[in-house]
Design a protein around this motif. Structure first.
Motif, PDB file in Angstrom:
ATOM      1  N   MET A 287       0.497  -1.421  -0.146  1.00  0.00           N
ATOM      2  CA  MET A 287       0.054  -0.004  -0.228  1.00  0.00           C
ATOM      3  C   MET A 287       0.594   1.331  -0.042  1.00  0.00           C
ATOM      4  SD  MET A 287      -0.710   2.656   2.540  1.00  0.00           S
ATOM      5  CE  MET A 287      -0.292   1.864   3.935  1.00  0.00           C
ATOM      6  N   ASP A 288       2.063   1.075   0.413  1.00  0.00           N
ATOM      7  CA  ASP A 288       2.925   2.536   0.791  1.00  0.00           C
ATOM      8  C   ASP A 288       3.434   2.921  -0.904  1.00  0.00           C
ATOM      9  OD1 ASP A 288       2.612   4.309   3.130  1.00  0.00           O
ATOM     10  OD2 ASP A 288       4.202   2.571   4.407  1.00  0.00           O
ATOM     11  N   ILE A 289       3.694   1.684  -0.773  1.00  0.00           N
ATOM     12  CA  ILE A 289       4.954   1.079  -1.927  1.00  0.00           C
ATOM     13  C   ILE A 289       4.553   2.216  -2.949  1.00  0.00           C
ATOM     14  CG2 ILE A 289       5.756  -0.078  -4.179  1.00  0.00           C
ATOM     15  CD1 ILE A 289       6.510  -1.533  -1.652  1.00  0.00           C
ATOM     16  N   VAL A 290       2.611   1.822  -3.569  1.00  0.00           N
ATOM     17  CA  VAL A 290       1.567   2.008  -4.209  1.00  0.00           C
ATOM     18  C   VAL A 290       1.425   3.678  -3.975  1.00  0.00           C
ATOM     19  CG1 VAL A 290      -0.429   2.762  -5.382  1.00  0.00           C
ATOM     20  CG2 VAL A 290       0.257   0.216  -4.775  1.00  0.00           C
ATOM     21  N   THR A 291       1.331   4.233  -2.966  1.00  0.00           N
ATOM     22  CA  THR A 291       1.025   5.180  -2.387  1.00  0.00           C
ATOM     23  C   THR A 291       2.239   6.569  -3.381  1.00  0.00           C
ATOM     24  OG1 THR A 291      -0.311   4.625  -0.523  1.00  0.00           O
ATOM     25  CG2 THR A 291       0.380   7.160  -1.151  1.00  0.00           C
ATOM     26  N   TYR A 292       3.161   5.996  -2.467  1.00  0.00           N
ATOM     27  CA  TYR A 292       4.559   6.806  -2.943  1.00  0.00           C
ATOM     28  C   TYR A 292       4.735   6.824  -4.273  1.00  0.00           C
ATOM     29  CZ  TYR A 292       8.340   3.084  -2.351  1.00  0.00           C
ATOM     30  OH  TYR A 292       8.793   2.522  -2.894  1.00  0.00           O
ATOM     31  N   ALA A 293       4.751   5.294  -4.838  1.00  0.00           N
ATOM     32  CA  ALA A 293       4.755   5.823  -6.338  1.00  0.00           C
ATOM     33  C   ALA A 293       3.911   6.924  -7.478  1.00  0.00           C
ATOM     34  CB  ALA A 293       4.801   4.224  -6.606  1.00  0.00           C
ATOM     35  N   ILE A 294       2.104   7.300  -6.511  1.00  0.00           N
ATOM     36  CA  ILE A 294       1.973   7.917  -7.477  1.00  0.00           C
ATOM     37  C   ILE A 294       2.123   9.597  -6.620  1.00  0.00           C
ATOM     38  CG2 ILE A 294      -0.979   9.084  -7.087  1.00  0.00           C
ATOM     39  CD1 ILE A 294      -1.600   6.006  -6.957  1.00  0.00           C
ATOM     40  N   GLY A 295       2.387   8.847  -5.520  1.00  0.00           N
ATOM     41  CA  GLY A 295       3.222  10.808  -4.744  1.00  0.00           C
ATOM     42  C   GLY A 295       1.663  10.809  -3.922  1.00  0.00           C
ATOM     43  N   TYR A 296       2.500  10.909  -2.505  1.00  0.00           N
ATOM     44  CA  TYR A 296       1.448  10.965  -1.248  1.00  0.00           C
ATOM     45  C   TYR A 296       0.655  12.192  -1.178  1.00  0.00           C
ATOM     46  CZ  TYR A 296       4.623   7.769   1.759  1.00  0.00           C
ATOM     47  OH  TYR A 296       5.030   6.365   1.938  1.00  0.00           O
ATOM     48  N   GLU A 297       1.143  13.118  -1.986  1.00  0.00           N
ATOM     49  CA  GLU A 297       0.221  13.850  -1.749  1.00  0.00           C
ATOM     50  C   GLU A 297      -1.450  14.471  -2.844  1.00  0.00           C
ATOM     51  OE1 GLU A 297       1.731  18.095  -1.787  1.00  0.00           O
ATOM     52  OE2 GLU A 297       2.599  17.602   0.399  1.00  0.00           O
ATOM     53  N   LEU A 300      -3.138  10.955  -1.471  1.00  0.00           N
ATOM     54  CA  LEU A 300      -3.956  11.321  -0.249  1.00  0.00           C
ATOM     55  C   LEU A 300      -4.192  12.761  -0.711  1.00  0.00           C
ATOM     56  CD1 LEU A 300      -1.835  10.865   1.665  1.00  0.00           C
ATOM     57  CD2 LEU A 300      -3.261   9.200   1.260  1.00  0.00           C
ATOM     58  N   CYS A 301      -4.438  13.610  -1.115  1.00  0.00           N
ATOM     59  CA  CYS A 301      -4.929  15.086  -1.661  1.00  0.00           C
ATOM     60  C   CYS A 301      -5.368  15.562  -3.001  1.00  0.00           C
ATOM     61  CB  CYS A 301      -4.186  16.274  -1.187  1.00  0.00           C
ATOM     62  SG  CYS A 301      -3.974  16.189   0.860  1.00  0.00           S
ATOM     63  N   PRO A 302      -6.577  14.292  -3.989  1.00  0.00           N
ATOM     64  CA  PRO A 302      -6.283  14.854  -4.880  1.00  0.00           C
ATOM     65  C   PRO A 302      -6.609  15.915  -5.744  1.00  0.00           C
ATOM     66  CG  PRO A 302      -7.814  13.541  -4.439  1.00  0.00           C
ATOM     67  CD  PRO A 302      -7.473  13.261  -3.065  1.00  0.00           C
ATOM     68  N   GLU A 303      -7.455  16.913  -4.834  1.00  0.00           N
ATOM     69  CA  GLU A 303      -7.584  18.379  -4.998  1.00  0.00           C
ATOM     70  C   GLU A 303      -7.117  18.412  -3.810  1.00  0.00           C
ATOM     71  OE1 GLU A 303     -11.670  18.089  -6.122  1.00  0.00           O
ATOM     72  OE2 GLU A 303     -11.425  16.734  -7.538  1.00  0.00           O
ATOM     73  N   LEU A 383      -1.384   9.133   6.802  1.00  0.00           N
ATOM     74  CA  LEU A 383      -0.451   8.635   5.964  1.00  0.00           C
ATOM     75  C   LEU A 383      -0.410   8.123   4.775  1.00  0.00           C
ATOM     76  CD1 LEU A 383       3.193   8.487   7.238  1.00  0.00           C
ATOM     77  CD2 LEU A 383       2.004  10.422   6.026  1.00  0.00           C
ATOM     78  N   ALA A 384      -1.815   6.971   4.699  1.00  0.00           N
ATOM     79  CA  ALA A 384      -2.926   6.739   3.776  1.00  0.00           C
ATOM     80  C   ALA A 384      -4.090   6.383   4.107  1.00  0.00           C
ATOM     81  CB  ALA A 384      -2.283   4.678   4.476  1.00  0.00           C
ATOM     82  N   CYS A 385      -4.924   5.972   3.359  1.00  0.00           N
ATOM     83  CA  CYS A 385      -5.561   5.596   3.094  1.00  0.00           C
ATOM     84  C   CYS A 385      -6.413   4.495   4.171  1.00  0.00           C
ATOM     85  CB  CYS A 385      -6.687   5.587   1.823  1.00  0.00           C
ATOM     86  SG  CYS A 385      -6.716   6.674   1.067  1.00  0.00           S
ATOM     87  N   TRP A 386      -7.577   4.989   4.714  1.00  0.00           N
ATOM     88  CA  TRP A 386      -8.112   3.926   6.199  1.00  0.00           C
ATOM     89  C   TRP A 386      -9.263   4.067   6.134  1.00  0.00           C
ATOM     90  CZ3 TRP A 386      -6.790   2.154  11.368  1.00  0.00           C
ATOM     91  CH2 TRP A 386      -7.202   0.664  11.318  1.00  0.00           C
ATOM     92  N   ILE A 387     -10.031   2.976   6.924  1.00  0.00           N
ATOM     93  CA  ILE A 387     -11.498   3.411   7.927  1.00  0.00           C
ATOM     94  C   ILE A 387     -11.108   5.064   8.292  1.00  0.00           C
ATOM     95  CG2 ILE A 387     -13.406   2.362   8.955  1.00  0.00           C
ATOM     96  CD1 ILE A 387     -11.479  -0.116   8.420  1.00  0.00           C
ATOM     97  N   ARG A 388     -12.126   5.566   8.568  1.00  0.00           N
ATOM     98  CA  ARG A 388     -11.821   7.006   8.713  1.00  0.00           C
ATOM     99  C   ARG A 388     -13.338   7.177   9.612  1.00  0.00           C
ATOM    100  NH1 ARG A 388      -6.359   7.990   9.402  1.00  0.00           N
ATOM    101  NH2 ARG A 388      -5.654   7.137   7.641  1.00  0.00           N
ATOM    102  N   LYS A 389     -14.104   6.614   9.499  1.00  0.00           N
ATOM    103  CA  LYS A 389     -15.476   6.381  10.072  1.00  0.00           C
ATOM    104  C   LYS A 389     -15.634   5.607  11.733  1.00  0.00           C
ATOM    105  CE  LYS A 389     -18.424   6.959   5.938  1.00  0.00           C
ATOM    106  NZ  LYS A 389     -19.638   6.985   5.347  1.00  0.00           N
ATOM    107  N   THR A 390     -15.411   6.244  12.661  1.00  0.00           N
ATOM    108  CA  THR A 390     -15.210   5.815  13.716  1.00  0.00           C
ATOM    109  C   THR A 390     -15.884   4.609  14.451  1.00  0.00           C
ATOM    110  OG1 THR A 390     -15.369   8.144  15.225  1.00  0.00           O
ATOM    111  CG2 THR A 390     -15.067   6.796  17.044  1.00  0.00           C
TER     112      THR A 390
END
Length: 618
Positions: A287-297, A300-303, A383-390
């Motif tokens: 997951m991390d490798i794919v994320t930094y291959a695309i770019g963290y920002e 994680l922040c597409p717009e 630093l990653a997409c994950w479950i955010r609804k409490t």
């Protein structure tokens, strides 16, 4: 509410705007005529802002004074007015007043000598209404100043231009902003957000909160992404750590999978635990490798101003990989703890395939539930997409993790107690302790890391209201002229947050250090088909890269025991009996008596070279 806390911080900052207002009023000059002034159409708002459009028509323009100067003052004023909406319910009316105050309406009159343009001042009744609607603006609308806010008229000395009536003073009727405001019922509040806050229309279907925008209600300003918890430098430190640790951990996981799964000729149950846990951690690292291959920002922040949600494909995929990996990893850690206890206590285990099926099915269910609720997202600061609804994340991860920690901790305590009993029976012989130190250390360290994640998460949730309460101070810092480097909101302690993400990415390295560097791993590689291939083995022997003669009797690294050592062992025990603990296949623990257990599980392969010892040197 956040915005209410901002209101009381604005008095000092508004003085700057007030000074600019006074300067404009003085430049116009009450009762005086500027023969070079003209009535000019309002040039309109900047392309990216909506300020006074619809609130003005022709405005009074003096030679040498640009409308842009007044627009800058208005922009600063409207930025602050944007955050006064809870204090001033009719803030739009106040904005009409500001536009007519700083960009005065204009009237051109034909006098005997020439045409003259006059500024029209706001009527006192309008000034009073503005202050009544928003008392905080009383500092800027001094309704007792009759020149700035006349009852009906302003008088200008026009005698020099042939006007003789009324002793040469020409009356200009004041501007009734109230009437203008009533005539434009569809006029909207003009909101201006200080950078890096961005303006988005929350009622626009293109910018709903569900898409990842964090609105500072009741305004339409959205927080930047990532959240302003830390400076850009600190965020980059987190990104760099994640790249380095995840890459190393991923390589270590692949090594462990190859060693104990693919190359191992006789895979034990404990080997399978290592392989499955390593595979789970590899998914987290992937997951991390794919994320930094695309770019963290970028991921994680597409717009600008929006964090990624599940509908963003990259976020949905990486979030699913992460959640399945971390959930499956927790279950396999608990399985390792249970298996370690069962061997030490000589408890016959259920069919190992049941563990495989249970852990896989439960992990899939725990993933499907949040996916169905679209609960996977990047969040305001992560630093990653994950479950955010409490409720989702508590139900499908933190509560199950707490249960696994409880089971695993209980197993570890019982293992410690059992090893203590065995070591006490064998007097000074520490072989038993040495044999189990690495698997015990592994289970304990991984469990300790999970426990830290568990504690940090709920401590972070407990302080979430404090973090939200710090937003007004952050906004005030921006309004005072700060930027992303000087203005940050209160968030989780950076060191604790850093370690939270560090531990998640550390497991692969930890398993490699404990198991991948063991004698057992070395023996598996030496006996592997790969290193014994006719095209490879001669090369390794020629350059003495691998010593094929340094292999233990048992390819798995199981402690070899011969009759001599057993005889020697008999003389060392209190009862004259040999005490030996083969954690995989036989357990000796009974006050000086040798107890041989042929197999813990009839389906388990306990042949020489099987590598079924739970110790890392097994």
């Amino acid at each position: 509410m956040i915005i209410k806390k901002i209101i009381f911080l604005f008095f000092i900052s508004f003085l700057i705007v007030n000074n600019n207002i006074e300067k404009v009023q003085s430049a116009n000059g009450y009762g005086l005529i500027n023969p070079n002034a003209t009535c000019s159409p309002y040039i309109g708002d900047p392309i990216d802002l909506r300020i006074c459009n619809g609130k003005l028509d022709n405005i009074y323009t003096e030679s040498g004074i640009s409308q842009k100067v007044s627009l800058l003052t208005l922009e600063a004023a409207f930025t602050k007015l944007t955050f006064l909406q809870t204090q001033c319910p009719n803030i739009n009316f106040s904005q009409f007043g500001f536009c007519n105050l700083l960009l005065s309406p204009c009237e051109t009159v034909q006098l005997p000598a020439r045409n003259i343009s006059f500024p029209k001042r706001i009527c006192k009744s309008t000034c009073t209404a503005i202050v009544k609607e928003c008392n905080i603006l009383s500092t800027y609308f001094n309704c007792t100043n009759d020149n700035a806010f006349p009852d009906l008229y302003n008088l200008y000395n026009a005698s020099a231009y042939g006007f003789t009536t009324n002793n040469g003073f020409y009356p200009i009727q004041c501007e009734n902003v109230t009437d203008l405001f009533i005539k434009t019922p569809n006029s909207q509040i003009s909101e201006v957000c200080p950078p890096p806050l961005l303006l988005r229309n929350s009622s626009d279907p293109r910018y709903p909160a569900e898409k990842g925008y964090t609105y500072l209600t009741p305004t339409n300003c959205v927080l930047p992404c990532p959240a302003p918890y830390y400076t850009e430098k600190k965020w980059n430190q987190m990104f760099t750590m994640s790249k380095i640790v995840s890459t190393i951990s991923f390589v270590c996981c692949i090594y462990n999978i190859c060693t104990f799964g693919l190359l191992n000729k006789s895979v034990s149950k404990y080997n399978y635990c290592i392989v499955f846990f390593s595979a789970s951690v590899a998914l987290i690292n992937l997951m991390d490798i794919v994320t930094y291959a695309i770019g963290y920002e970028k991921l994680l922040c597409p717009e600008p101003g929006r964090f990624a949600v599940q509908d963003d494909v990259a976020c949905g995929v990486t979030g699913s990989l992460f959640h399945f990996g971390v959930t499956n990893g927790v279950l396999w850690w608990a399985t390792m703890a249970i298996y370690l206890l069962s061997v030490v206590k000589r408890i016959k285990m259920i069919d190992f395939r049941i563990f495989v099926l249970f852990n896989t099915v439960v992990s899939l269910i725990m993933l499907i539930i949040p996916l169905s609720g679209k609960a996977i997202m990047a969040g305001t600061g992560s630093l990653a997409c994950w479950i955010r609804k409490t409720w989702y994340v508590n139900g499908v991860f933190w509560i199950p993790l707490g249960l696994c920690l409880f089971i695993g901790a209980g197993c570890i305590i019982l293992v410690i107690f059992q090893i203590y009993k065995i070591s006490k029976n064998v007097s000074k012989d520490r072989k038993i302790l040495k044999l189990q130190i690495k698997p015990f250390l592994c289970v304990t360290l991984v469990g300790g890391s999970f426990f830290y994640l568990f504690v940090f998460n709920f401590d972070n949730e407990r302080h979430m209201d404090e973090y939200k309460a710090s937003i007004p101070g952050y906004v005030q810092c921006l309004l005072a002229g700060g930027n992303q480097e000087t203005c940050v909101s209160e968030g989780p302690n950076f060191a604790a947050y850093f370690m939270f993400y560090f531990f998640i990415r550390l497991f692969g390295i930890l398993f490699f250090c404990i198991y991948g560097t063991s004698e057992n791993a070395r023996n598996i590689w030496i006996h592997s088909t790969l290193l014994n291939h006719p095209a490879i083995k001669p090369f390794l022997l020629k350059y003495n890269i691998v010593n094929y003669n340094s292999v233990t009797v048992f390819g798995s690294g199981m402690a070899a025991t011969n009759s001599k050592s057993m005889t020697s062992g008999k003389n060392k025990t209190n009862s004259g009996k040999a005490i030996e603990l083969e954690i995989n296949d036989s357990v000796t623990a009974s006050k000086g008596h040798t107890i041989s257990v042929s197999k813990v599980d009839e389906n388990d392969d306990s042949k020489s070279g099987s590598g079924m010892d739970t110790s890392s040197d097994s």
